[in-house]
Write a protein that holds these residues in place. Structure first.
Motif, PDB file in Angstrom:
ATOM      1  N   TRP B  44       0.820  -1.223   0.000  1.00  0.00           N
ATOM      2  CA  TRP B  44       0.000   0.000   0.000  1.00  0.00           C
ATOM      3  C   TRP B  44       0.850   1.268   0.000  1.00  0.00           C
ATOM      4  O   TRP B  44       0.434   2.277  -0.550  1.00  0.00           O
ATOM      5  CB  TRP B  44      -0.984  -0.009   1.188  1.00  0.00           C
ATOM      6  CG  TRP B  44      -2.085  -1.022   0.982  1.00  0.00           C
ATOM      7  CD1 TRP B  44      -2.326  -2.128   1.701  1.00  0.00           C
ATOM      8  CD2 TRP B  44      -3.076  -1.012  -0.059  1.00  0.00           C
ATOM      9  NE1 TRP B  44      -3.381  -2.835   1.205  1.00  0.00           N
ATOM     10  CE2 TRP B  44      -3.883  -2.161   0.110  1.00  0.00           C
ATOM     11  CE3 TRP B  44      -3.362  -0.156  -1.129  1.00  0.00           C
ATOM     12  CZ2 TRP B  44      -4.944  -2.471  -0.722  1.00  0.00           C
ATOM     13  CZ3 TRP B  44      -4.432  -0.470  -1.969  1.00  0.00           C
ATOM     14  CH2 TRP B  44      -5.209  -1.604  -1.770  1.00  0.00           C
ATOM     15  N   VAL B  47       1.761   1.642  -3.651  1.00  0.00           N
ATOM     16  CA  VAL B  47       0.578   2.050  -4.426  1.00  0.00           C
ATOM     17  C   VAL B  47       0.245   3.527  -4.171  1.00  0.00           C
ATOM     18  O   VAL B  47      -0.016   4.293  -5.105  1.00  0.00           O
ATOM     19  CB  VAL B  47      -0.638   1.156  -4.107  1.00  0.00           C
ATOM     20  CG1 VAL B  47      -1.901   1.650  -4.822  1.00  0.00           C
ATOM     21  CG2 VAL B  47      -0.366  -0.286  -4.518  1.00  0.00           C
ATOM     22  N   THR B  48       0.295   3.960  -2.924  1.00  0.00           N
ATOM     23  CA  THR B  48      -0.035   5.375  -2.626  1.00  0.00           C
ATOM     24  C   THR B  48       0.973   6.314  -3.288  1.00  0.00           C
ATOM     25  O   THR B  48       0.594   7.362  -3.805  1.00  0.00           O
ATOM     26  CB  THR B  48      -0.057   5.657  -1.106  1.00  0.00           C
ATOM     27  OG1 THR B  48       1.108   5.106  -0.514  1.00  0.00           O
ATOM     28  CG2 THR B  48      -1.278   5.114  -0.434  1.00  0.00           C
ATOM     29  N   GLN B  49       2.257   5.885  -3.285  1.00  0.00           N
ATOM     30  CA  GLN B  49       3.272   6.738  -3.942  1.00  0.00           C
ATOM     31  C   GLN B  49       2.982   6.846  -5.435  1.00  0.00           C
ATOM     32  O   GLN B  49       3.042   7.927  -6.018  1.00  0.00           O
ATOM     33  CB  GLN B  49       4.673   6.165  -3.709  1.00  0.00           C
ATOM     34  CG  GLN B  49       5.216   6.491  -2.322  1.00  0.00           C
ATOM     35  CD  GLN B  49       6.424   5.637  -1.947  1.00  0.00           C
ATOM     36  OE1 GLN B  49       6.867   4.794  -2.706  1.00  0.00           O
ATOM     37  NE2 GLN B  49       6.945   5.865  -0.750  1.00  0.00           N
ATOM     38  N   GLU B  50       2.621   5.706  -6.043  1.00  0.00           N
ATOM     39  CA  GLU B  50       2.350   5.716  -7.492  1.00  0.00           C
ATOM     40  C   GLU B  50       1.070   6.473  -7.840  1.00  0.00           C
ATOM     41  O   GLU B  50       0.913   6.977  -8.935  1.00  0.00           O
ATOM     42  CB  GLU B  50       2.259   4.272  -8.006  1.00  0.00           C
ATOM     43  CG  GLU B  50       3.638   3.632  -8.123  1.00  0.00           C
ATOM     44  CD  GLU B  50       3.595   2.215  -8.637  1.00  0.00           C
ATOM     45  OE1 GLU B  50       2.481   1.689  -8.823  1.00  0.00           O
ATOM     46  OE2 GLU B  50       4.676   1.631  -8.837  1.00  0.00           O
ATOM     47  N   GLN B  51       0.131   6.529  -6.884  1.00  0.00           N
ATOM     48  CA  GLN B  51      -1.155   7.198  -7.122  1.00  0.00           C
ATOM     49  C   GLN B  51      -1.103   8.675  -6.724  1.00  0.00           C
ATOM     50  O   GLN B  51      -2.138   9.313  -6.596  1.00  0.00           O
ATOM     51  CB  GLN B  51      -2.265   6.508  -6.327  1.00  0.00           C
ATOM     52  CG  GLN B  51      -2.531   5.064  -6.726  1.00  0.00           C
ATOM     53  CD  GLN B  51      -3.229   4.931  -8.069  1.00  0.00           C
ATOM     54  OE1 GLN B  51      -4.184   5.647  -8.357  1.00  0.00           O
ATOM     55  NE2 GLN B  51      -2.721   4.055  -8.917  1.00  0.00           N
ATOM     56  N   GLY B  52       0.076   9.175  -6.446  1.00  0.00           N
ATOM     57  CA  GLY B  52       0.213  10.592  -6.122  1.00  0.00           C
ATOM     58  C   GLY B  52       0.022  10.921  -4.657  1.00  0.00           C
ATOM     59  O   GLY B  52      -0.291  12.071  -4.313  1.00  0.00           O
ATOM     60  N   THR B  54      -2.181   9.382  -2.245  1.00  0.00           N
ATOM     61  CA  THR B  54      -3.337   8.801  -1.523  1.00  0.00           C
ATOM     62  C   THR B  54      -4.014   7.720  -2.363  1.00  0.00           C
ATOM     63  O   THR B  54      -3.985   7.765  -3.598  1.00  0.00           O
ATOM     64  CB  THR B  54      -4.425   9.846  -1.178  1.00  0.00           C
ATOM     65  OG1 THR B  54      -4.902  10.412  -2.399  1.00  0.00           O
ATOM     66  CG2 THR B  54      -3.924  10.933  -0.257  1.00  0.00           C
ATOM     67  N   VAL B  55      -4.611   6.775  -1.648  1.00  0.00           N
ATOM     68  CA  VAL B  55      -5.475   5.763  -2.291  1.00  0.00           C
ATOM     69  C   VAL B  55      -6.761   5.738  -1.482  1.00  0.00           C
ATOM     70  O   VAL B  55      -6.719   5.517  -0.262  1.00  0.00           O
ATOM     71  CB  VAL B  55      -4.823   4.359  -2.290  1.00  0.00           C
ATOM     72  CG1 VAL B  55      -5.816   3.301  -2.790  1.00  0.00           C
ATOM     73  CG2 VAL B  55      -3.585   4.323  -3.162  1.00  0.00           C
ATOM     74  N   THR B  59      -3.502   8.123   3.147  1.00  0.00           N
ATOM     75  CA  THR B  59      -2.083   8.336   2.844  1.00  0.00           C
ATOM     76  C   THR B  59      -1.283   7.114   3.297  1.00  0.00           C
ATOM     77  O   THR B  59      -1.806   6.238   4.004  1.00  0.00           O
ATOM     78  CB  THR B  59      -1.545   9.568   3.599  1.00  0.00           C
ATOM     79  OG1 THR B  59      -1.651   9.273   5.008  1.00  0.00           O
ATOM     80  CG2 THR B  59      -2.317  10.828   3.269  1.00  0.00           C
TER      81      THR B  59
END
Lengths: 334, 267
Positions: B44, B47-52, B54-55, B59
């Motif tokens: 996670w 994923v949060t880093q790749e999604q800018g 937040t998911v 955060t």
């Protein structure tokens, strides 16, 4: 007259056992349609046990002994018939009933393996709600009777089989049950441990007036403890009475022990009088039909150079073996 | 009641004694528990880093806080595995338990609490270590922190009874592993184990909400982390109470039927 502690009338216990032919096809068919077979483990048995009695419950493997003991202790629901223990119906498993009985099954471990038995005993005290003083007193008595001494403070895993069994028995009796169901309590134990447990059962029975129903394959247990025996075979009771009567009834043979004089006697010669069972320490043991024992003894004394002869009943095992070897229909009902 | 308390106390004590015999085994087992939250936190975080950053509105720090708290709640709601109950049925251990004048579940609860106590310091140390590697963002409120305690207790009781009932299926089914496997797949998704409820599809959340699963673990976690809106908290407790009530009822019925089955066929 006191009322019986155990009362069984026309008890029947039937199991439905899954049955399947070998092979893949049968396996696939059994996924859809299960076939079961009815097995009558106990077939219409009736008996009573009076307060303070020790009764031996004998029979070969699969005869229905354990099924009966489990039914009496409430672990099995009877298919039909009346079962009462201490005026309770065991299958209802009422707490007041469970507090007054115990079932000891040889080699079934109820103690926690990794800690001393003394700690497991404390859990039993809590479960049975035994008052502290009574618990200490009973434990002390059991330790003394079973010669447990330092054993109860050793982790159970470090005990020998006999030591563990003694601790198991102590744990099962901390609540001072009035009725003991003992299923092969000496199985797998050495002769000394067997004797110790036997002595203990006798002492417990005498001290607390408890009733005991005992199964054992060791006839020494039965001979030492039980005046009365019940024999079950193929789920039916075939004998219920005094142990001595069992021997009289089923022993079709007698043994004759012959001590030759100075002149040796050839085995072939003495074998004409009966079956030679053993020849040791200068004496020969013969097995002869019971009704011919007197006649054969007379002949032996007159026809052979012998100094001494005696007649005895063969070991009780022989009587039991005789019963179990007899086909069902040939065994007389009691 | 005094008997019950004494049984809980003794079972608790025995388990502490028993576990202290196998310290290495205990340590290895507890370390194995770290693997799962570490995997989730790593995934996670990436994923949060790749999604800018937040998911689903969470955060990386909030994911970290979620799984660190989840670990604690999971520990408090760990129960006797259904396999252990199945093992008792198959090996005839239940015979000994049925001869005792007390429902065996009480002894199990006491033992289970003993395990929790012994393992708790190690769990707390692991949580502290994870917090250093994956810095969490906590926003704790005194009221929700207080409500967290009954929420965990209720979640534990629901889960404990559910697992016990599941284990009792061994009274009827010889090989129960398939059933347990199916159950645990449902648990992974519906207790908020794989991901927080808020980022799962609505339909999964809807199923979780009407099932007992959400109220076992996800609810206490969401409660203390402030993820659950304040106006939904009473509903959460209501659902916990409802499922506890239902599961006690199910336990009573299944236990009675199971014992009848056991006493009819095997013993």
């Amino acid at each position: 007259m006191t009322s019986p502690v155990i009362e069984i009338e026309h008890l029947v216990k039937t199991y439905h056992v899954p049955e399947r032919e070998p092979g893949l096809r049968a396996a696939l068919v059994s996924l859809i349609k299960r076939k079961t077979r009815e097995v009558k483990a106990v077939h219409d048995i009736s008996f009573q046990v009076q307060p303070g009695e020790i009764v031996g419950f004998l029979g070969p493997n699969g005869a229905g002994k354990t099924t009966t003991l489990k039914t009496l202790s409430g672990l099995l629901y009877p298919t039909s018939g009346k079962v009462e223990v201490l005026n309770y119906q065991p299958s209802k498993r009422e707490r007041a009933f469970l507090r007054q009985i115990t079932l000891v099954m040889g080699q079934r471990n109820q103690l926690v393996w990794d800690i001393p038995a003394a700690d497991s005993f404390e859990l039993n005290r809590a479960i049975y709600g035994i008052p502290e003083t009574e618990f200490r007193q009973t434990l002390q008595e059991l330790v003394e009777l079973l010669d447990l001494g330092p054993l109860i403070t050793k982790p159970v895993r470090n005990l020998s089989l006999g030591e563990r069994m003694k601790c198991e028995i102590a744990g099962a009796l901390l609540h001072r049950p009035k009725v003991l169901f003992l299923d092969e309590p000496t199985i797998g134990l050495d002769v000394t441990a067997q004797r110790r447990i036997r002595e203990f059962i006798r002492e417990y029975n005498a001290r607390y007036g408890a009733s005991v129903l005992l199964t054992s394959h060791y006839m020494a247990d039965v001979e030492a403890l039980c005046k009365r025996v019940i024999v079950i075979h193929h789920g039916r009771i075939i004998f219920d009475g005094q142990l001595s009567a069992l021997v009289d009834r089923f022993n079709v043979n007698k043994t004759i022990i012959v001590r030759p004089g100075d002149e040796p006697i050839e085995t072939a010669r003495i074998a004409q009088y009966g079956e030679v069972i053993s020849e040791e320490n200068g004496q020969i043991t013969l097995k002869v039909p019971r009704d011919q024992a007197t006649r054969v003894t007379t002949r032996l004394l007159t026809e052979l150079p012998i100094t001494d002869v005696s007649i005895a009943d063969p070991p009780i095992e022989d009587a039991i073996e005789q019963i179990f070897a007899t086909p069902d229909e040939a065994v007389p009902a009691n | 009641m005094r008997t019950l308390w004494a049984v809980y106390r003794e079972s608790f004590r025995l388990t502490v004694l028993e576990m202290s015999q196998y310290r290495v085994n205990l340590a290895i087992w507890i370390l194995s528990l770290i693997a799962e939250p570490i995997i989730y936190m790593t995934v996670w975080t990436i994923v949060t880093q790749e999604q800018g950053g937040t998911v689903g509105g969470l955060t990386a720090g909030q994911f970290s806080a979620y799984y660190i708290t989840w670990m604690l709640v999971r520990h408090f709601t760990v129960t006797l595995a259904p396999d252990a109950i199945e093992w008792r049925v198959r090996n005839g251990i239940f015979s000994g338990l049925l001869l005792r004048p007390l429902h065996p579940i009480h002894q199990d609860v006491g033992s289970n609490l003993g395990y929790k106590l012994v393992a708790l310091p190690i769990i707390l140390a692991i949580m502290f270590g994870l917090a250093l590697v994956f810095p969490p963002t906590f926003q704790l409120q005194p009221l929700t922190a207080l409500l967290f305690v009954p929420a965990v207790i209720l979640g534990y009781l629901i889960r404990f009874i559910t697992h016990w009932v599941l284990g009792l299926s061994a009274f009827w089914i010889t090989r129960t592993q398939a059933l347990f496997g199916l159950y645990f797949v449902a648990e992974i998704f519906l207790t908020g184990r794989f991901a927080p409820m808020s980022i799962l599809p609505d339909w999964i959340e809807a199923i979780a909400t009407v099932s007992p699963f959400r109220w076992m673990i996800a609810f206490p976690v969401e409660l203390i982390l402030g993820i659950m809106p304040a106006d939904q908290i009473p509903f959460g407790f209501l659902m916990q109470a409802l499922w506890l009530f239902v599961m006690i009822g199910v336990l009573r019925v299944v236990w009675a039927a199971g014992v009848r089955q056991y006493t009819a066929v095997s013993g």
